[in-house]
Design a protein around this motif. Structure first.
Motif, PDB file in Angstrom:
ATOM      1  N   PRO A 171       0.820  -1.215   0.000  1.00 35.97           N
ATOM      2  CA  PRO A 171       0.000   0.000   0.000  1.00 35.97           C
ATOM      3  C   PRO A 171       0.858   1.270   0.000  1.00 35.97           C
ATOM      4  CG  PRO A 171       0.235  -0.763   2.229  1.00 35.97           C
ATOM      5  CD  PRO A 171       1.073  -1.682   1.383  1.00 35.97           C
ATOM      6  N   ASN A 173       0.730   3.770   2.418  1.00 39.70           N
ATOM      7  CA  ASN A 173       0.946   4.487   3.691  1.00 39.70           C
ATOM      8  C   ASN A 173       2.355   4.323   4.256  1.00 39.70           C
ATOM      9  OD1 ASN A 173       0.243   1.832   4.215  1.00 39.70           O
ATOM     10  ND2 ASN A 173      -0.806   2.300   6.123  1.00 39.70           N
ATOM     11  N   ALA A 198       2.044   0.556  -4.673  1.00 35.98           N
ATOM     12  CA  ALA A 198       0.764   1.270  -4.739  1.00 35.98           C
ATOM     13  C   ALA A 198       0.861   2.396  -5.772  1.00 35.98           C
ATOM     14  CB  ALA A 198       0.420   1.841  -3.369  1.00 35.98           C
ATOM     15  N   GLY A 229      -4.382  -1.495  -9.088  1.00 42.40           N
ATOM     16  CA  GLY A 229      -4.808  -2.741  -8.476  1.00 42.40           C
ATOM     17  C   GLY A 229      -5.595  -3.657  -9.392  1.00 42.40           C
ATOM     18  N   THR A 248      -0.662  -6.288   1.550  1.00 40.11           N
ATOM     19  CA  THR A 248      -1.045  -5.351   2.615  1.00 40.11           C
ATOM     20  C   THR A 248      -1.941  -4.281   2.008  1.00 40.11           C
ATOM     21  OG1 THR A 248       0.990  -5.691   3.856  1.00 40.11           O
ATOM     22  CG2 THR A 248      -0.242  -3.690   4.341  1.00 40.11           C
ATOM     23  N   LEU A 273      -4.274  -6.458   6.891  1.00 39.17           N
ATOM     24  CA  LEU A 273      -5.420  -5.655   6.457  1.00 39.17           C
ATOM     25  C   LEU A 273      -5.705  -4.515   7.424  1.00 39.17           C
ATOM     26  CD1 LEU A 273      -7.521  -8.734   5.317  1.00 39.17           C
ATOM     27  CD2 LEU A 273      -5.949  -7.344   3.959  1.00 39.17           C
TER      28      LEU A 273
HETATM   29  P1  NAD Z   1      -6.183  -0.945  -1.384  1.00 36.03           P
HETATM   30  O1  NAD Z   1      -6.399  -2.181  -0.606  1.00 36.03           O
HETATM   31  O2  NAD Z   1      -7.125  -0.653  -2.483  1.00 36.03           O
HETATM   32  O3  NAD Z   1      -4.704  -0.941  -2.026  1.00 36.03           O
HETATM   33  C1  NAD Z   1      -3.589  -1.651  -1.511  1.00 36.03           C
HETATM   34  C2  NAD Z   1      -2.846  -2.293  -2.671  1.00 36.03           C
HETATM   35  O4  NAD Z   1      -3.696  -3.217  -3.328  1.00 36.03           O
HETATM   36  C3  NAD Z   1      -2.398  -1.297  -3.746  1.00 36.03           C
HETATM   37  O5  NAD Z   1      -1.137  -1.677  -4.252  1.00 36.03           O
HETATM   38  C4  NAD Z   1      -3.474  -1.464  -4.806  1.00 36.03           C
HETATM   39  O6  NAD Z   1      -3.045  -1.113  -6.091  1.00 36.03           O
HETATM   40  C5  NAD Z   1      -3.745  -2.949  -4.714  1.00 36.03           C
HETATM   41  N1  NAD Z   1      -5.048  -3.350  -5.238  1.00 36.03           N
HETATM   42  C6  NAD Z   1      -6.190  -2.618  -5.300  1.00 36.03           C
HETATM   43  N2  NAD Z   1      -7.169  -3.327  -5.909  1.00 36.03           N
HETATM   44  C7  NAD Z   1      -6.642  -4.533  -6.221  1.00 36.03           C
HETATM   45  C8  NAD Z   1      -7.155  -5.704  -6.864  1.00 36.03           C
HETATM   46  N3  NAD Z   1      -8.401  -5.761  -7.320  1.00 36.03           N
HETATM   47  N4  NAD Z   1      -6.338  -6.763  -7.012  1.00 36.03           N
HETATM   48  C9  NAD Z   1      -5.072  -6.720  -6.550  1.00 36.03           C
HETATM   49  N5  NAD Z   1      -4.527  -5.640  -5.968  1.00 36.03           N
HETATM   50  C10 NAD Z   1      -5.293  -4.562  -5.792  1.00 36.03           C
HETATM   51  O7  NAD Z   1      -6.126   0.232  -0.412  1.00 36.03           O
HETATM   52  P2  NAD Z   1      -6.137   1.794  -0.813  1.00 36.03           P
HETATM   53  O8  NAD Z   1      -7.081   2.120  -1.905  1.00 36.03           O
HETATM   54  O9  NAD Z   1      -4.732   2.182  -1.029  1.00 36.03           O
HETATM   55  O10 NAD Z   1      -6.716   2.398   0.520  1.00 36.03           O
HETATM   56  C11 NAD Z   1      -8.087   2.226   0.822  1.00 36.03           C
HETATM   57  C12 NAD Z   1      -8.234   1.855   2.256  1.00 36.03           C
HETATM   58  O11 NAD Z   1      -7.436   0.692   2.556  1.00 36.03           O
HETATM   59  C13 NAD Z   1      -7.737   2.889   3.234  1.00 36.03           C
HETATM   60  O12 NAD Z   1      -8.660   3.872   3.493  1.00 36.03           O
HETATM   61  C14 NAD Z   1      -7.469   2.038   4.432  1.00 36.03           C
HETATM   62  O13 NAD Z   1      -8.657   1.821   5.126  1.00 36.03           O
HETATM   63  C15 NAD Z   1      -6.988   0.754   3.865  1.00 36.03           C
HETATM   64  N6  NAD Z   1      -5.524   0.624   3.883  1.00 36.03           N
HETATM   65  C16 NAD Z   1      -4.981  -0.181   4.805  1.00 36.03           C
HETATM   66  C17 NAD Z   1      -3.615  -0.338   4.854  1.00 36.03           C
HETATM   67  C18 NAD Z   1      -2.949  -1.225   5.840  1.00 36.03           C
HETATM   68  O14 NAD Z   1      -1.755  -1.118   6.041  1.00 36.03           O
HETATM   69  N7  NAD Z   1      -3.653  -2.153   6.458  1.00 36.03           N
HETATM   70  C19 NAD Z   1      -2.807   0.340   3.968  1.00 36.03           C
HETATM   71  C20 NAD Z   1      -3.402   1.169   3.012  1.00 36.03           C
HETATM   72  C21 NAD Z   1      -4.763   1.277   2.986  1.00 36.03           C
END
Ligand code: NAD
Length: 505
Positions: A171, A173, A198, A229, A248, A273
């Protein structure tokens, strides 16, 4: 911006020129920086202004395939899994040295792309990346298997072998730290990797990957694909040539990647997550200390932490005093250009998160919670949000249930240990918790009763390479960091050989 005038002033100044150039914007495949097969690029944006920093190659399914083919070849035929573990260890140690030599450049890049304060990236995050790499370098030659006595008539070796090609999705962050948590153990165990960064923060991973090659990593062992993603991430999750997947991000996306992995080749998946972590303050606590720790537990990294202490439970006997002091602390928080030293809070990552957080603030007000600080944006440019505090928050409201991922503290009142444990556990998440008390008995009881992967007692956000991290319930599957992370990247093979004569004379 009556609630935070100092913050508003800081964030409306001209942005500081980042002391770094963007050197790498292409995909890293088979040891070379290359364009995406489609030729497409996407912008990565400065969260301080919303302006484009650079355009980055946009990898999709075809690029993921190229990267997996390269990783497969590096694993199936290349030197990395075949060299001695000590040689792999030395590559990772050289990499850690190079991280330190380029620390200022790396920290600046991470601050520019992600809006994190330079104090944080330079003093904590970049040094931690070097620390993680040295930690995993140390494990490389200590993860050999064992011999099992079995039935006395067979000699049984239990071998720990690298699992193969690891797909890793991280991700925005903590782009560098997530790189370290994932790439460190995978490489130490002798695997090849395809990492998808990300889309908001592609720059630092490309930079440090170039250093890893300078440290002696053979080509194809680490491939980095920037992209989105649903295209690149989904292609990696469902690729038949990937032997293991580590993810993550949000719980919703975690479910998608788990399903893609199951429907393709049943690759094992680890998931880090979301969370809605409680920070529990008992009535025997030093209120000033508790306020400061609860503040940091939530506001650290602009509130963008999976383990943010986002439900501050305060005992009724000290509740009013706590709320007053929490309000004062939030109003004091220094918000501004993350490149300026002494700034505590930079901008949120992007327009989407910024808008989402402000919608949550509105929902908090609508739910009847008391807005005691903040609640608005800071300035008119970029994605800065005032440090926001709600008091009198009810358990069933959205701000008490959902992961806001922003600088919004929710304070809830409780009266007994049994009650607060029950309420703290009443979410689908189970990532972390903080307990603040002088009573060893209360701390021990809560530490055992809270259904979470980490309990911080009288501290918060203490991370070390050796401490396992991960979630109960819908906060994840498996553990990262420490010895536990190595298990994710190793296969176990039993080799059974008959002992011809008796085992003992
Ligand atoms: P996300 O889960 O959408 O993205 C995380 C990663 O997953 C990114 O690299 C993204 O490109 C990838 N991804 C997205 N859709 C995918 C798919 N269909 N298949 C495979 N990979 C995919 O998270 P986000 O949009 O960056 O943030 C949204 C929310 O997620 C935030 O508001 C927060 O609640 C949460 N978040 C949590 C963490 C953590 O460390 N647990 C980190 C970032 C975001």
């Amino acid at each position: 911006f009556s609630a935070a005038p100092a913050a508003a002033a800081a964030a409306t100044e001209e942005p500081i020129q980042p002391p770094v150039d963007v050197k790498y914007t292409k995909l890293l495949i088979n040891g070379n920086f290359v364009d995406a097969a489609s030729g497409k690029t996407f912008p990565t944006v400065d969260p301080r202004t919303g302006e484009v920093i650079a355009r980055v190659a946009e990898g999709d399914a075809e690029d993921i395939d190229r990267a997996v083919v390269a990783a497969r070849r590096a694993f199936d035929e290349g030197p990395w899994p075949r060299m001695t573990a000590y040689e792999r260890c030395r590559v990772l140690l050289r990499f850690a040295d190079l991280i330190e030599q380029h620390a200022e450049e790396i920290a600046a890049l991470e601050t520019w792309d992600g809006g994190k304060t330079l104090d944080q990236t330079s003093e904590t995050e970049v040094p931690m990346v070097a620390r993680y790499m040295r930690y995993y370098a140390g494990w490389a030659d200590k993860i050999h298997g064992l011999v099992v006595p079995a039935d006395g008539r067979h000699h049984v070796q239990v071998l720990h072998e690298p699992i193969g090609v690891a797909g890793q999705i991280i991700p925005w962050n903590f782009p560098l730290l997530m790189f370290a948590w994932k790439v460190g153990p995978a490489l130490a165990c002798g695997n090849a990797v395809v990492l998808k960064t990300a889309e908001q923060t592609p720059l630092s991973a490309l930079f440090v990957s170039s250093l890893l090659h300078e440290a002696g990593l053979p080509e194809g062992v680490l491939n980095v694909v920037s992209g989105f993603g649903p295209t690149a991430g989904a292609a990696l999750s469902s690729h038949m040539g990937v032997d293991k997947l580590a993810f993550t991000g949000s719980t919703g996306t975690g479910k998608i990647v788990l399903e893609l992995a199951a429907r393709s080749n049943l690759k094992p998946v680890t998931l880090e997550l979301g969370g809605k972590s409680p920070f529990i303050v008992m009535d025997d606590a030093d209120v000033d200390q508790a306020v400061e720790l609860a503040h940091r537990a939530l506001f650290f990294n602009q509130g963008q932490c999976c383990c943010a202490g986002s439900r501050t439970f305060v005992h009724e006997r000290i509740y009013d005093e706590f709320v007053e002091k929490a309000k004062a602390r939030a109003l004091q928080r220094v918000v501004g250009d993350p490149f300026r030293r002494g700034v505590e809070q930079g901008p949120q990552i992007d327009a989407e998160q910024f808008k989402k957080i402000l919608r949550y603030v509105k929902s908090g007000v609508d739910s009847g919670a008391t807005l005691v600080a903040g609640g608005d944006r800071v300035g008119s440019r970029g994605f800065y949000i005032q440090p926001t505090v709600f008091a009198d928050v009810e358990d069933e409201t959205k701000i008490a249930q959902d992961e806001i991922f922003g600088p919004v503290q929710s304070i809830l009142k409780f009266s007994t240990v049994e009650e607060v444990v029950r309420r703290a556990n009443a979410t689908p998440y189970g990532l972390a918790a903080g307990v603040f008390t002088r009573s060893l008995d209360a701390a021990n009881t809560m530490a055992r009763a809270l259904r979470v992967g980490t309990v911080w007692v009288n501290c918060y956000d203490v991370f070390d390479a050796a401490i396992p991290f991960g979630g109960y319930k819908m906060s994840g599957v498996g553990r990262e960091k420490g010895f536990y992370s190595l298990r994710n990247y190793l296969q176990t093979k039993a080799v059974v050989t008959p002992i011809k004569d008796a085992a003992w004379l």
